[in-house]
Design a protein around this motif. Sequence first.
Motif, short mmCIF file in Angstrom:
data_model
loop_
_atom_site.label_atom_id
_atom_site.label_comp_id
_atom_site.label_asym_id
_atom_site.label_seq_id
_atom_site.Cartn_x
_atom_site.Cartn_y
_atom_site.Cartn_z
N TYR A 136 -0.13 2.12 -6.71
CA TYR A 136 -1.14 1.15 -6.39
C TYR A 136 -2.46 2.13 -5.54
O TYR A 136 -2.39 3.33 -5.74
N HIS A 185 4.96 -2.35 -2.24
CA HIS A 185 3.76 -2.28 -1.64
C HIS A 185 3.67 -1.69 -0.22
O HIS A 185 2.99 -0.75 0.08
N PRO A 198 1.72 -7.98 -4.44
CA PRO A 198 0.46 -7.28 -4.87
C PRO A 198 0.96 -6.54 -6.26
O PRO A 198 2.22 -5.94 -5.98
N ASP A 253 -6.27 -4.92 -3.79
CA ASP A 253 -5.26 -5.98 -4.52
C ASP A 253 -6.01 -7.08 -5.00
O ASP A 253 -6.76 -7.92 -4.31
#
Length: 159
Positions: free
Chosen positions: A103, A44, A77, A63
């Motif tokens: 992400y 992340h 995360p 998250d």
Amino acid sequence: MERTRHFTATVYVVNDGATALHEHEHVGKTIPPTGHVDRDELPHEAGLREVREETGLDPTLLDDTRSVDTPGGQVLPHPRHQMLYDINVHDGTVGHQHIDHVYYATVPDRDISPGPDEMRADAWHWYTIPRLRASELPANVVRFGVEAIRTAADSAEWE
């Protein structure tokens, strides 16, 4: 042929109902910020660094990872997706793969100002859900872009 694998991180950044994608001249595709995870980074962290380098934007990771009380441990995360991509294929044999951590994040504005060794600002475009669906982008880019926009909207409702 020996197969090699590298960890990568990709972040779909969202602002006001759209996600930023750029035409990557070396890859030949339209993609979000992405890059390799350095030896001293967590996935992340690499994704957030790539966003800052490639766009100049300040991302906030979306998250919803639950915390776990564990002595000596830290919850990281969770990526929204983990993907395995074949990068180099020769005569049907895969020589290199990327293990990609995908992400989603929000950014406070759309003022893209890439770092000196990055793609120009005019290579970046903001895609709404209708524009993503009407595009000829790869199915995974469309799907993840739509999910990122919806996740950001859902997150904003709870703030």
